[in-house]
Design an enzyme around this catalytic site. Structure first.
Site, PDB file in Angstrom:
ATOM      1  N   GLU A  93      23.401  53.898  23.714  1.00 52.21           N
ATOM      2  CA  GLU A  93      24.205  53.215  22.702  1.00 52.21           C
ATOM      3  C   GLU A  93      24.569  54.127  21.535  1.00 52.21           C
ATOM      4  O   GLU A  93      23.762  54.953  21.113  1.00 52.21           O
ATOM      5  CB  GLU A  93      23.421  52.036  22.121  1.00 52.21           C
ATOM      6  CG  GLU A  93      23.099  50.996  23.157  1.00 52.21           C
ATOM      7  CD  GLU A  93      22.281  49.859  22.577  1.00 52.21           C
ATOM      8  OE1 GLU A  93      22.201  48.817  23.217  1.00 52.21           O
ATOM      9  OE2 GLU A  93      21.720  50.023  21.471  1.00 52.21           O
ATOM     10  N   CYS A 106      25.745  56.584  14.328  1.00 53.63           N
ATOM     11  CA  CYS A 106      24.332  56.394  14.662  1.00 53.63           C
ATOM     12  C   CYS A 106      24.183  56.674  16.156  1.00 53.63           C
ATOM     13  O   CYS A 106      24.819  56.011  16.975  1.00 53.63           O
ATOM     14  CB  CYS A 106      23.945  54.949  14.330  1.00 53.63           C
ATOM     15  SG  CYS A 106      22.252  54.559  14.786  1.00 53.63           S
ATOM     16  N   CYS A 113      12.792  54.074  24.967  1.00 51.50           N
ATOM     17  CA  CYS A 113      11.838  54.757  24.097  1.00 51.50           C
ATOM     18  C   CYS A 113      10.440  54.440  24.579  1.00 51.50           C
ATOM     19  O   CYS A 113      10.154  53.319  24.993  1.00 51.50           O
ATOM     20  CB  CYS A 113      11.992  54.296  22.650  1.00 51.50           C
ATOM     21  SG  CYS A 113      10.894  55.181  21.500  1.00 51.50           S
ATOM     22  N   CYS A 117       7.037  50.369  19.743  1.00 51.14           N
ATOM     23  CA  CYS A 117       6.906  49.611  18.493  1.00 51.14           C
ATOM     24  C   CYS A 117       7.210  48.143  18.827  1.00 51.14           C
ATOM     25  O   CYS A 117       8.192  47.834  19.504  1.00 51.14           O
ATOM     26  CB  CYS A 117       7.848  50.147  17.429  1.00 51.14           C
ATOM     27  SG  CYS A 117       7.530  51.888  17.077  1.00 51.14           S
ATOM     28  N   CYS A 120      10.662  46.291  17.967  1.00 46.88           N
ATOM     29  CA  CYS A 120      11.904  47.011  18.278  1.00 46.88           C
ATOM     30  C   CYS A 120      12.355  46.703  19.705  1.00 46.88           C
ATOM     31  O   CYS A 120      11.571  46.835  20.653  1.00 46.88           O
ATOM     32  CB  CYS A 120      11.658  48.508  18.107  1.00 46.88           C
ATOM     33  SG  CYS A 120      12.979  49.542  18.755  1.00 46.88           S
ATOM     34  N   GLU A 161      13.119  58.095  20.348  1.00 44.02           N
ATOM     35  CA  GLU A 161      12.393  58.805  19.300  1.00 44.02           C
ATOM     36  C   GLU A 161      12.833  60.278  19.354  1.00 44.02           C
ATOM     37  O   GLU A 161      12.465  61.001  20.278  1.00 44.02           O
ATOM     38  CB  GLU A 161      10.876  58.656  19.539  1.00 44.02           C
ATOM     39  CG  GLU A 161      10.003  59.576  18.731  1.00 44.02           C
ATOM     40  CD  GLU A 161      10.327  59.615  17.230  1.00 44.02           C
ATOM     41  OE1 GLU A 161      10.475  58.555  16.593  1.00 44.02           O
ATOM     42  OE2 GLU A 161      10.436  60.737  16.690  1.00 44.02           O
ATOM     43  N   SER A 190      15.409  60.426  12.167  1.00 42.77           N
ATOM     44  CA  SER A 190      14.466  59.353  11.860  1.00 42.77           C
ATOM     45  C   SER A 190      13.343  59.376  12.886  1.00 42.77           C
ATOM     46  O   SER A 190      13.592  59.331  14.091  1.00 42.77           O
ATOM     47  CB  SER A 190      15.196  58.006  11.906  1.00 42.77           C
ATOM     48  OG  SER A 190      14.286  56.947  11.713  1.00 42.77           O
ATOM     49  N   LEU A 214       7.823  53.936   8.303  1.00 48.49           N
ATOM     50  CA  LEU A 214       6.437  53.670   7.921  1.00 48.49           C
ATOM     51  C   LEU A 214       6.041  52.211   8.191  1.00 48.49           C
ATOM     52  O   LEU A 214       5.070  51.941   8.862  1.00 48.49           O
ATOM     53  CB  LEU A 214       6.245  54.035   6.442  1.00 48.49           C
ATOM     54  CG  LEU A 214       4.896  54.597   6.060  1.00 48.49           C
ATOM     55  CD1 LEU A 214       4.473  55.752   6.957  1.00 48.49           C
ATOM     56  CD2 LEU A 214       4.916  55.061   4.610  1.00 48.49           C
ATOM     57  N   CYS A 334      20.440  48.426  17.642  1.00 51.74           N
ATOM     58  CA  CYS A 334      20.217  49.115  18.910  1.00 51.74           C
ATOM     59  C   CYS A 334      19.434  48.271  19.892  1.00 51.74           C
ATOM     60  O   CYS A 334      18.533  47.551  19.530  1.00 51.74           O
ATOM     61  CB  CYS A 334      19.521  50.428  18.657  1.00 51.74           C
ATOM     62  SG  CYS A 334      20.704  51.581  17.994  1.00 51.74           S
TER      63      CYS A 334
HETATM   64  N1  SAH Z   1      12.624  56.134  16.843  1.00 45.77           N
HETATM   65  C1  SAH Z   1      13.058  56.452  15.538  1.00 45.77           C
HETATM   66  C2  SAH Z   1      14.546  56.269  15.326  1.00 45.77           C
HETATM   67  C3  SAH Z   1      15.209  55.069  15.967  1.00 45.77           C
HETATM   68  S1  SAH Z   1      14.807  53.501  15.284  1.00 45.77           S
HETATM   69  C4  SAH Z   1      12.277  55.658  14.517  1.00 45.77           C
HETATM   70  O1  SAH Z   1      11.579  54.748  14.904  1.00 45.77           O
HETATM   71  O2  SAH Z   1      12.348  56.008  13.347  1.00 45.77           O
HETATM   72  C5  SAH Z   1      15.673  53.505  13.742  1.00 45.77           C
HETATM   73  C6  SAH Z   1      15.068  52.597  12.694  1.00 45.77           C
HETATM   74  O3  SAH Z   1      15.219  51.207  13.061  1.00 45.77           O
HETATM   75  C7  SAH Z   1      13.578  52.807  12.514  1.00 45.77           C
HETATM   76  O4  SAH Z   1      13.254  52.844  11.152  1.00 45.77           O
HETATM   77  C8  SAH Z   1      13.001  51.591  13.170  1.00 45.77           C
HETATM   78  O5  SAH Z   1      11.712  51.306  12.711  1.00 45.77           O
HETATM   79  C9  SAH Z   1      14.001  50.543  12.784  1.00 45.77           C
HETATM   80  N2  SAH Z   1      13.883  49.307  13.571  1.00 45.77           N
HETATM   81  C10 SAH Z   1      13.565  49.173  14.865  1.00 45.77           C
HETATM   82  N3  SAH Z   1      13.560  47.863  15.229  1.00 45.77           N
HETATM   83  C11 SAH Z   1      13.878  47.159  14.140  1.00 45.77           C
HETATM   84  C12 SAH Z   1      14.036  45.769  13.892  1.00 45.77           C
HETATM   85  N4  SAH Z   1      13.855  44.865  14.843  1.00 45.77           N
HETATM   86  N5  SAH Z   1      14.376  45.397  12.639  1.00 45.77           N
HETATM   87  C13 SAH Z   1      14.562  46.316  11.673  1.00 45.77           C
HETATM   88  N6  SAH Z   1      14.439  47.642  11.852  1.00 45.77           N
HETATM   89  C14 SAH Z   1      14.090  48.069  13.067  1.00 45.77           C
HETATM   90 FE1  SF4 Z   2      11.091  53.899  19.581  1.00 47.38          FE
HETATM   91 FE2  SF4 Z   2      11.877  53.940  17.010  1.00 47.38          FE
HETATM   92 FE3  SF4 Z   2      11.994  51.660  18.462  1.00 47.38          FE
HETATM   93 FE4  SF4 Z   2       9.620  52.667  17.725  1.00 47.38          FE
HETATM   94  S1  SF4 Z   2      11.245  51.895  16.357  1.00 47.38           S
HETATM   95  S2  SF4 Z   2      10.144  51.903  19.777  1.00 47.38           S
HETATM   96  S3  SF4 Z   2       9.997  54.849  17.879  1.00 47.38           S
HETATM   97  S4  SF4 Z   2      13.168  53.515  18.826  1.00 47.38           S
END
Ligand code: SAH
Ligand code: SF4
Length: 355
Positions: A93, A106, A113, A117, A120, A161, A190, A214, A334
């Site tokens: 994407e 973006c 990934c 998390c 996500c 990531e 990021s 964080l 995403c």
């Molecule tokens: N993997 C990297 C970059 C991609 S995610 C990372 O985690 O930083 C980009 C951002 O979107 C990250 O800060 C991630 O924590 C945030 N993110 C992921 N899922 C989310 C959600 N459901 N709501 C808000 N932010 C989210």
């Molecule tokens: Fe991967 Fe970033 Fe989503 Fe965590 S927040 S699962 S590191 S894409």
């Protein structure tokens, strides 16, 4: 590189020069092609300094690596999102956000990934594969082709990531900087806190902007949101971010997804402020309301709670901004488009993206 391996945005200037030379074309053709692709940022078919027959031959010899699977636009055409398929069907994407004067793209660094998390959509769906440098760079060019505004910012906040695919990501950054002319500070990587990757980035020649996801100031709580925290806990991640800031002299951004009743209290804000107070070059906290996803029980913190959280940080001199969502109506977060298209990702997705 043999001709069979050449791709439109994987080929270097030398590759293109050698190709056109083999075809018996005059030297200035390579310059026209290069300038059209990378300086003017035109799609090949619009580089009209080259004759149509030559463009057709180049189109065959220099294939793209991504094919279109789905596309949407929203915010009156200012936000656009693509779902691409790689050669092997992997889904990727990309989101374009246009502003009056310039645009931000973006991009994804992996299909899926592996970090898992819990909040996500990409993490919920799991890992498919790494993207190549060429696939990463091509996302930026393809988005530029849809934008009148010049793409000036690139953020690695799509799927994946980036510091788990560090060689391909650094290779892509080099090309975006050298060949596309993007300033390093306008490229944001990021990371969820892959400490060895952060150290590698600190030794990389280009001073890109680092963003660290964080989401919690306490290890037991972060463990529940970000499984990687068990391997690299908050102290280690913040320490690596500090080294980055010192080495590059660049302000680091910390991303914080605000989840109602979970990490949005003033106690959380105070603990976060304590960790980031006096950070070299000044820390910047980006507060983003959680995007709901099907497999995570949690909802976005209220605007009032987020504002109070930000004020608590600002009170001790930690700079904070509240990120607004773009492209909600087109599933710009995403993981969402992939999910609609029948991929393995479900629910709403990860990033709320802004430059
Ligand atoms: N993997 C990297 C970059 C991609 S995610 C990372 O985690 O930083 C980009 C951002 O979107 C990250 O800060 C991630 O924590 C945030 N993110 C992921 N899922 C989310 C959600 N459901 N709501 C808000 N932010 C989210
Ligand atoms: Fe991967 Fe970033 Fe989503 Fe965590 S927040 S699962 S590191 S894409």
């Amino acid at each position: 590189m043999t001709d069979q391996d050449l791709t439109r945005y994987g080929a270097t200037r030398d590759d293109l020069t050698a190709l056109l030379d083999r075809w018996g074309e005059p030297k200035y053709r390579a310059h026209q092609l290069w300038s059209g692709l990378w300086e003017q940022r035109q799609p090949l078919e619009q580089i009209t300094t080259l004759a149509a027959a030559l463009r057709a031959r180049l189109d065959d010899a220099l294939p793209l690596t991504l094919s279109l699977a789905d596309e949407r636009s929203g915010d009156n055409g200012m936000t656009r999102k693509w779902l691409w398929r790689g050669d092997d069907g992997a889904q990727i994407e990309t989101v374009l956000m246009r502003y009056p004067q310039r645009a931000t793209v973006c991009i994804s660094s992996q299909a899926g990934c592996a970090m898992g998390c819990t909040f996500c959509a990409t993490g919920q769906a799991g890992f498919e594969r790494h993207l190549s440098s060429t696939e990463i760079v091509e996302q930026v060019l393809r988005a530029q082709h849809a934008s009148e505004q010049r793409v000036a910012n690139v953020v690695f906040m799509g799927m994946g990531e980036p510091l788990a695919n560090v060689e391909a990501v650094l290779g892509a950054i080099e090309r975006l900087h050298r060949d596309l002319g993007l300033s390093a500070r306008h490229i944001t990587v990021s990371t969820v806190g892959v400490v060895p990757g952060m150290r590698r980035l600190a030794h990389f020649a280009l001073p890109v902007t680092l963003a660290v996801s964080l989401h919690a100031p306490f290890d037991d709580e972060r463990d529940q949101l970000v499984p990687l925290n068990r391997r690299y806990p908050i102290d280690a991640v913040v320490e690596a971010a500090r080294d980055y800031a010192l080495r590059k002299g660049r302000r680091v951004t910390f991303e914080y997804a605000c989840i109602a009743g979970r990490n949005d209290s003033l106690e959380h804000a105070a603990a976060l402020a304590e960790r980031l107070r006096g950070f070299p070059a000044g820390a910047h906290v980006n507060l983003l309301p959680l995007n709901p996803t099907s497999e995570f029980r949690g909802r976005a913190a209220s605007a009032a709670r987020i504002a109070a959280f930000a004020a608590r940080l600002e009170a001790v001199g930690v700079n904070a901004t509240i990120r607004r969502n773009r492209g909600v109506a087109i599933d710009a977060a995403c993981g969402q488009l992939r999910s609609r298209a029948g991929g393995s990702a479900r629910g709403a997705g990860s990033a709320t993206m802004e430059q």
